[in-house]
Design an enzyme around this catalytic site. Structure first.
Site: not given
Length: 110
Positions: A61-63
């Site tokens: 996951i990232c932004r």
């Protein structure tokens, strides 16, 4: 950006207790992150890859899902079983998933 070559799951569908790898920068992590997530920024990944388990699925996951898609492709090419979390932490928050952190107030997506 990466088409159908990236295995993905919606943030709302990440299983409870899954290994969630957050690849955002430190300031983004500090603003708010999923409880129990592991934090290895994308820049540190090559030096810290040994910390990522190989015996279970890795949810990355990232932004917004772009950096995590790149990491998912790289991990899968190197032998991990990784899935991108579509929509990233933005979608995680929209789905009402729990967040912690927020040193300067309530947890939020930076």
């Amino acid at each position: 950006m990466f088409g159908d070559d990236v295995p993905a799951v919606d943030a709302a569908d990440v299983p409870q207790g899954a290994y969630l790898l957050d690849v955002r920068e430190q300031y983004e992590w500090d603003a708010g992150h999923a409880p129990g997530a592991a934090h290895i920024s994308m820049a540190e990944l090559s030096d810290r890859a040994g910390e990522i388990p190989r015996d279970q699925d890795v949810y990355v996951i990232c932004r917004s899902g772009a950096r995590s898609a790149q990491v998912t492709v790289a991990l899968n090419q190197a032998g991990w079983l990784a899935k991108n979390v579509d929509g990233g932490m933005k979608r995680w928050a929209e789905a009402g998933r729990p967040m912690e952190g927020g040193a300067d107030g309530p947890p939020h997506v930076a």
